[in-house]
Scaffold this active site. Sequence first.
Site, mmCIF file in Angstrom:
data_model
loop_
_atom_site.group_PDB
_atom_site.id
_atom_site.type_symbol
_atom_site.label_atom_id
_atom_site.label_comp_id
_atom_site.label_asym_id
_atom_site.label_seq_id
_atom_site.Cartn_x
_atom_site.Cartn_y
_atom_site.Cartn_z
ATOM 1 N N CYS A 1 1.287 -17.197 16.488
ATOM 2 C CA CYS A 1 1.552 -17.011 14.854
ATOM 3 C C CYS A 1 0.537 -16.206 13.912
ATOM 4 O O CYS A 1 -0.259 -15.912 15.121
ATOM 5 C CB CYS A 1 1.166 -19.049 14.350
ATOM 6 S SG CYS A 1 -0.893 -19.466 14.642
ATOM 7 N N ASP B 1 5.711 18.757 -8.341
ATOM 8 C CA ASP B 1 5.797 20.071 -8.589
ATOM 9 C C ASP B 1 6.957 21.617 -9.135
ATOM 10 O O ASP B 1 7.890 20.957 -8.462
ATOM 11 C CB ASP B 1 4.699 21.092 -7.196
ATOM 12 C CG ASP B 1 4.521 22.565 -7.315
ATOM 13 O OD1 ASP B 1 3.793 23.218 -8.202
ATOM 14 O OD2 ASP B 1 5.018 23.391 -6.314
ATOM 15 N N CYS C 1 -2.784 -15.781 15.278
ATOM 16 C CA CYS C 1 -3.492 -14.896 16.014
ATOM 17 C C CYS C 1 -3.574 -13.529 16.106
ATOM 18 O O CYS C 1 -4.801 -12.932 16.852
ATOM 19 C CB CYS C 1 -2.437 -15.171 16.886
ATOM 20 S SG CYS C 1 -1.689 -16.876 17.618
ATOM 21 N N ASP D 1 4.523 21.137 -2.409
ATOM 22 C CA ASP D 1 5.061 21.577 -1.148
ATOM 23 C C ASP D 1 4.053 22.571 -0.403
ATOM 24 O O ASP D 1 3.781 23.262 0.940
ATOM 25 C CB ASP D 1 5.805 21.847 -1.167
ATOM 26 C CG ASP D 1 6.252 23.142 -2.085
ATOM 27 O OD1 ASP D 1 5.669 23.134 -2.653
ATOM 28 O OD2 ASP D 1 7.265 24.243 -1.369
ATOM 29 N N ASP E 1 -1.337 22.696 -3.347
ATOM 30 C CA ASP E 1 -0.747 20.720 -4.035
ATOM 31 C C ASP E 1 -1.250 19.707 -3.334
ATOM 32 O O ASP E 1 -1.202 19.459 -3.349
ATOM 33 C CB ASP E 1 1.025 20.748 -4.147
ATOM 34 C CG ASP E 1 1.968 21.480 -4.946
ATOM 35 O OD1 ASP E 1 1.294 21.776 -5.637
ATOM 36 O OD2 ASP E 1 3.050 21.903 -3.656
#
Length: 757
Positions: A27, A443, A30, A642, A646
């Site tokens: 369960c 961007d 645990c 990208d 950034d």
Amino acid sequence: MTKPKASAQGDAHPKESIELLIDGAGCASCVGKIEAALQAVPGVATAQMNFAQRTVTVTGYAAPKALLRAIEQAGYTGRVSEADGDDAILTEKEVTERAYYRKLVREMVVALALGVPLMIYGLFGGDMMVNTPRAQLAWLLVGILTLGVMATSGRHFYLGAWQSFRNHTANMDTLIALGTGTAWLYSMVVVLVPQSVPEMARHVYFEATAMIIGLINLGLALELKARGKTSAAIKRLVGLAPKTARVIRDHQERDIPIEQVLQGDILRVRPGEKVPVDGEILEGGTSIDESMLTGEPMPVEKGIGDDVVAGSINKTGSVLFRATRVGKDTALAQIIQMVKRAQNSKPPIGRLADRIAAYFVPTVMIIAVVSALFWLNFGPSPIVAYAMVSATTVLIIACPCALGLATPMSVMVGVGKAAEAGVLIRNGAALQTAAKITAMILDKTGTITQGAPRVTDILASEGFEQDQVLRLAATLESGSEHPLALAILDSARESGLEPGKVSHFDAITGQGVQAEVEGKTLLLGNERLMRDRGIALEGAVERGQGLAAEAKTPIYFAVDQKLAAIIAVADPIKADSVAAIRRLQQSGIRVVMLTGDNRATAQAVARQAGITEYFAEVMPEDKSAKVQELQGQGEIVGMTGDGINDAPALAMANVGFAIGTGTDVAIESSDVTLMRGSLHGLADAIAVSRATLRNIKQNLFGAFIYNVAGIPIAAGILYPFLGLLLSPVIAGAAMAFSSVTVVTNANRLRLFKAQEH
């Protein structure tokens, strides 16, 4: 995950990871105990358990023996995965799970073979009371058979409960062992010394013990079967990697196992074959299906100097390429590791469930005792039987199996579903937070736009043809490295135009270029160059200004002192950016554009993209400040970019999204990587995250409501009003099937499909 090599002293190499297979974890409570036990071992950096898979990934430099000892001391058993490589690990797990499934089915059949006839006997009026010596003897035989069921089909529950007891903990096994053991012991007291129990209470409950064991084993088997479907994404990714590669060594081509390919090897891949490792094409051209990596169905044209990635499919030509990344360094291997890490991680909502479950089992045991005491003091006759039934039913119905499965099952399916769409989610926290994003910063360059200038318009003057203008302009620019020059050269190449020979080339600082081509004097540059050289523009400036208003750069081209054309160059918006941005806006997200470009260009791009809010002339160091500004307004901010510039903003945002075609720095700084260049991947990521979080909430709500509503009914709250006391058998069936319900609901996510509008 790979097993680290142990030294003679038994210590593993630092910062290696070990995958442990856990037995006995029943369960959610645990999970915390196992992770805490492992993290207490000296040398362990992290220990993350995936309850759905019953595995723990441990990083650090602790010896495997020490880890296994800690697990045993916590009341569980474990073993180090002996497999080497993701494919072997998955195969090992499948073999283990199939064997465990068959074992559970056998145990279920044995238990129900006794329990079902006994229950049918009782339902059809059979006497379940012990009032005669003959009944006493018959039920003694049944009690012995039931003990046999407990010793075989229920053995794992009792061993698990004993281990937990020795370690002063409690788990699902504790509840089941106490419940079924109490029912059997009470029944045996009734059989062996019936006079010690009031006549009305001489009822036996052997069928409850057998049925509960059988039904819970059935539930575990069904759960295991359904659970296997959730790792389908990893299996598919691992299956993409070919087993062999055709390598050129000593001037001969030969097939070797993929594990033997070395960085720098020259390999050949033929039409229809999978690319075995990452590399750079040295010879030939082809089109390659990279949909496994990007989710983009269209093949990509590749030529000399282009990169190829492991697992992609070569569609047409035969190419030679140099291996640049092999083994665990390939993009595919890193994707597999990223998906596995994300599936193992817990979103905040899942950690809350684990914390609740850790206190849940002891609380249930207290409620069972209080329920029994209440019946003993205030219940009707037979009070002992009622007390035993209510306590047993509370223990059985309250097992928090469904609670423990609620989050990891959904996360596993959701992360896998995202990976299929070319979206790599790094962790559970990002998965949860992405669903709550209220503002998305985009961007401009390389994110909304293609990231490279292209010729968009050629406005030829009277007497000149577009192809003629483009060929001459490309010839003039053939020796230049300027981005605008490269755009003209690329456009000519795409049109099949070959540049001629240039002479007397002269670069005019701040204005443009001049040269002699085929006996003609060519000028290419800005308006100032044309005016300085006395070129009549006659309305061309107005057309140039119109192009500039559309975020295009007008370049004036003159042949022999006559204006031949205006060539417009721009970084065009990606074909699907407008539709993807509309999807974000329709889902209630505030879209903001950031760019270092000038205000006029930013305004034109924003208008074309359908964005009303934008910031121009933003320096790289100011991008993260814009993220903070929106966060200060109470927004949950996503940032998509990208480039290297950034990276700070991606790290600052609540969730950073990197375009996978961008730089490694941006990808490393992000929480989510979009493997294709399309912003539809961004909308897909948010859609999958929302669907996954919704699924988690459904699972948690179902599990909590089941337990919260089930415990009072099991304790007998309805008895004074309806005369209804829940049977332990019904409780066992309900508990077993609640887990199956959660797993089934999580698997519904596999049918989810993000809609592109």
